[in-house]
Design an enzyme around this catalytic site. Structure first.
Site, PDB file in Angstrom:
ATOM      1  CB  SER A  14     -32.685  94.825 -29.210  1.00  0.00           C
ATOM      2  OG  SER A  14     -31.864  95.758 -29.850  1.00  0.00           O
ATOM      3  CE  LYS A  63     -35.589  94.325 -40.737  1.00  0.00           C
ATOM      4  NZ  LYS A  63     -34.356  93.564 -40.917  1.00  0.00           N
ATOM      5  CG  ASP A  98     -30.497  94.480 -42.404  1.00  0.00           C
ATOM      6  OD1 ASP A  98     -30.169  94.695 -41.285  1.00  0.00           O
ATOM      7  OD2 ASP A  98     -31.844  94.076 -42.295  1.00  0.00           O
ATOM      8  CB  ALA A 123     -35.934  84.697 -50.656  1.00  0.00           C
ATOM      9  NE  ARG A 146     -39.932  77.174 -45.141  1.00  0.00           N
ATOM     10  CZ  ARG A 146     -40.136  77.499 -43.758  1.00  0.00           C
ATOM     11  NH1 ARG A 146     -39.884  76.618 -42.782  1.00  0.00           N
ATOM     12  NH2 ARG A 146     -40.622  78.619 -43.623  1.00  0.00           N
TER      13      ARG A 146
HETATM   14  P1  NAP Z   1     -37.793  86.687 -42.574  1.00  0.00           P
HETATM   15  O1  NAP Z   1     -37.832  87.849 -43.325  1.00  0.00           O
HETATM   16  O2  NAP Z   1     -38.838  86.175 -41.716  1.00  0.00           O
HETATM   17  O3  NAP Z   1     -37.189  85.469 -43.458  1.00  0.00           O
HETATM   18  C1  NAP Z   1     -36.946  84.189 -42.860  1.00  0.00           C
HETATM   19  C2  NAP Z   1     -36.364  83.371 -43.985  1.00  0.00           C
HETATM   20  O4  NAP Z   1     -35.831  81.976 -43.571  1.00  0.00           O
HETATM   21  C3  NAP Z   1     -37.260  82.838 -45.179  1.00  0.00           C
HETATM   22  O5  NAP Z   1     -36.475  82.802 -46.292  1.00  0.00           O
HETATM   23  C4  NAP Z   1     -37.784  81.660 -44.719  1.00  0.00           C
HETATM   24  O6  NAP Z   1     -38.132  80.785 -45.788  1.00  0.00           O
HETATM   25  C5  NAP Z   1     -36.421  80.913 -44.028  1.00  0.00           C
HETATM   26  N1  NAP Z   1     -37.021  79.823 -43.177  1.00  0.00           N
HETATM   27  C6  NAP Z   1     -37.398  80.050 -42.055  1.00  0.00           C
HETATM   28  N2  NAP Z   1     -37.504  78.887 -41.298  1.00  0.00           N
HETATM   29  C7  NAP Z   1     -36.841  77.838 -42.247  1.00  0.00           C
HETATM   30  C8  NAP Z   1     -36.725  76.624 -42.234  1.00  0.00           C
HETATM   31  N3  NAP Z   1     -37.150  75.794 -41.183  1.00  0.00           N
HETATM   32  N4  NAP Z   1     -36.210  75.822 -43.208  1.00  0.00           N
HETATM   33  C9  NAP Z   1     -35.661  76.807 -44.324  1.00  0.00           C
HETATM   34  N5  NAP Z   1     -35.962  77.957 -44.408  1.00  0.00           N
HETATM   35  C10 NAP Z   1     -36.416  78.677 -43.491  1.00  0.00           C
HETATM   36  O7  NAP Z   1     -36.403  86.870 -41.641  1.00  0.00           O
HETATM   37  P2  NAP Z   1     -35.353  87.794 -41.906  1.00  0.00           P
HETATM   38  O8  NAP Z   1     -35.509  89.097 -41.240  1.00  0.00           O
HETATM   39  O9  NAP Z   1     -34.899  87.368 -43.315  1.00  0.00           O
HETATM   40  O10 NAP Z   1     -34.225  87.110 -40.920  1.00  0.00           O
HETATM   41  C11 NAP Z   1     -33.587  85.819 -41.230  1.00  0.00           C
HETATM   42  C12 NAP Z   1     -32.567  85.688 -40.251  1.00  0.00           C
HETATM   43  O11 NAP Z   1     -31.522  86.555 -40.296  1.00  0.00           O
HETATM   44  C13 NAP Z   1     -32.995  85.874 -38.715  1.00  0.00           C
HETATM   45  O12 NAP Z   1     -32.613  84.867 -37.952  1.00  0.00           O
HETATM   46  C14 NAP Z   1     -32.438  87.039 -38.259  1.00  0.00           C
HETATM   47  O13 NAP Z   1     -32.366  87.071 -36.892  1.00  0.00           O
HETATM   48  C15 NAP Z   1     -31.158  87.149 -39.129  1.00  0.00           C
HETATM   49  N6  NAP Z   1     -30.809  88.649 -39.310  1.00  0.00           N
HETATM   50  C16 NAP Z   1     -29.538  89.046 -38.921  1.00  0.00           C
HETATM   51  C17 NAP Z   1     -29.257  90.238 -39.259  1.00  0.00           C
HETATM   52  C18 NAP Z   1     -27.770  90.708 -38.803  1.00  0.00           C
HETATM   53  O14 NAP Z   1     -27.577  91.723 -38.849  1.00  0.00           O
HETATM   54  N7  NAP Z   1     -26.795  89.724 -38.264  1.00  0.00           N
HETATM   55  C19 NAP Z   1     -30.224  91.180 -39.948  1.00  0.00           C
HETATM   56  C20 NAP Z   1     -31.286  90.935 -40.362  1.00  0.00           C
HETATM   57  C21 NAP Z   1     -31.734  89.520 -39.870  1.00  0.00           C
HETATM   58  P3  NAP Z   1     -39.707  80.879 -46.440  1.00  0.00           P
HETATM   59  O15 NAP Z   1     -39.675  81.848 -47.449  1.00  0.00           O
HETATM   60  O16 NAP Z   1     -39.986  79.436 -47.127  1.00  0.00           O
HETATM   61  O17 NAP Z   1     -40.672  81.005 -45.254  1.00  0.00           O
END
Ligand code: NAP
Length: 265
Positions: A14, A63, A98, A123, A146
């Site tokens: 973090s 979360k 977020d 999503a 995806r």
């Molecule tokens: P999450 O709830 O696990 O969702 C992951 C998403 O990525 C899902 O839509 C998943 O699709 C997709 N995905 C994973 N691997 C994939 C692949 N190989 N090809 C295509 N799609 C893929 O995670 P999250 O919390 O939303 O986080 C997503 C990203 O955003 C992470 O990298 C996280 O670090 C970043 N993030 C950044 C911030 C910020 O403040 N900058 C805040 C929150 C999150 P499926 O539904 O098909 O599995």
């Protein structure tokens, strides 16, 4: 001394502690920001309450679980995820900052999503926050994911102004879009992109939620196509800024927090 913190698993990576502690230093607050890997969301919320912890950020995998132990504000309830808990009320109040991470990142860069044709790839938690943020700001949003069913569930929850599709629909949507958000984990610590470079263009703004590396392959290829780019560190910064403001009721020192964050990236 006030104690704030982060619960998740893992949390060793973090960047939040130095970012928040820069704000405490700037404002002369006697406060610390600590990371925890608890056994569960409920145990953590109860322990935090009894220990007098003032506020917690919440990350993967807690979360959604944390919902059972807090009172969500209406926005967090709509998004279905909480990333910030404020312990000044009983029961503690849950927020989703977020969403502000997206809206404030765009506003900071003078990008107005009102009336925009937007595409959100992903999503999950970040995708849900991005879609609600953009629709509330007056954009039309196509969600490409995806797993099609997850995109369809999200669009059903948001309602008007949204459409859903699989990743193949990017071919049709991105060339005509004004705004593209990557809310997948593709590109995190790897040189991969969820959106083919041939679809990127100069009339597009690209916000990547991925913040490590700061310049992802998607942003590098977007810049090469003369698109406007906003990196994921801005979203990370502004979700933290918003959480600080929820907890303290004070205006966050954005520039100090940004410096402390970017020093680590
Ligand atoms: P999450 O709830 O696990 O969702 C992951 C998403 O990525 C899902 O839509 C998943 O699709 C997709 N995905 C994973 N691997 C994939 C692949 N190989 N090809 C295509 N799609 C893929 O995670 P999250 O919390 O939303 O986080 C997503 C990203 O955003 C992470 O990298 C996280 O670090 C970043 N993030 C950044 C911030 C910020 O403040 N900058 C805040 C929150 C999150 P499926 O539904 O098909 O599995």
């Amino acid at each position: 001394m006030q104690v704030f913190g982060l619960i998740g698993d893992p949390v060793g990576h973090s960047r939040s502690p130095p970012m928040h502690e820069a704000a405490y230093a700037e404002l002369g607050m006697d406060a610390r920001y600590v990371t925890f890997e608890p056994t569960g969301a409920g145990a953590a919320v109860k322990a935090a309450g009894s220990l007098g912890i003032a506020g917690l950020n919440v990350t993967i995998p807690f979360k959604r679980d944390v919902f059972d132990y807090i009172d969500p504000d209406p926005l967090a309830a709509r998004i279905g995820a909480v990333n910030t808990v404020d312990f000044s009320t009983d029961p503690p109040r849950g927020y989703n900052t977020d969403l502000a991470g997206v809206t404030r990142s765009l506003a900071y860069h003078d990008i107005d999503p009102s009336g925009a044709d937007a595409v959100v790839v992903g999503a999950g938690g970040a995708g849900r926050a991005a879609v609600f943020a953009l629709v509330d700001a007056g954009a039309s949003v196509h969600v490409a994911n995806r797993t099609l069913a997850t995109a369809e569930d999200l669009v059903a929850a948001v309602g008007e102004g949204t459409t859903a599709g699989g990743l193949a629909t990017l071919d049709d949507c991105v060339p005509d879009a004004d705004l593209l958000v990557n809310a997948t984990s593709v590109g995190m610590d790897e040189d991969e992109t969820p959106v083919p470079a041939r679809l990127l263009h100069a009339d597009l703004t690209v916000l990547d939620a991925v913040y490590s590396p700061v310049e992802t392959r998607l942003l590098r290829e977007a810049a090469a196509a003369n698109a406007t780019t906003v990196d994921g560190a801005w979203m990370l910064l502004f979700q933290g800024v918003e959480a600080f403001e929820v907890w303290t009721g004070r205006e966050a020192p954005v520039e100090s927090m940004n410096r402390a964050l970017r020093d680590q990236l």
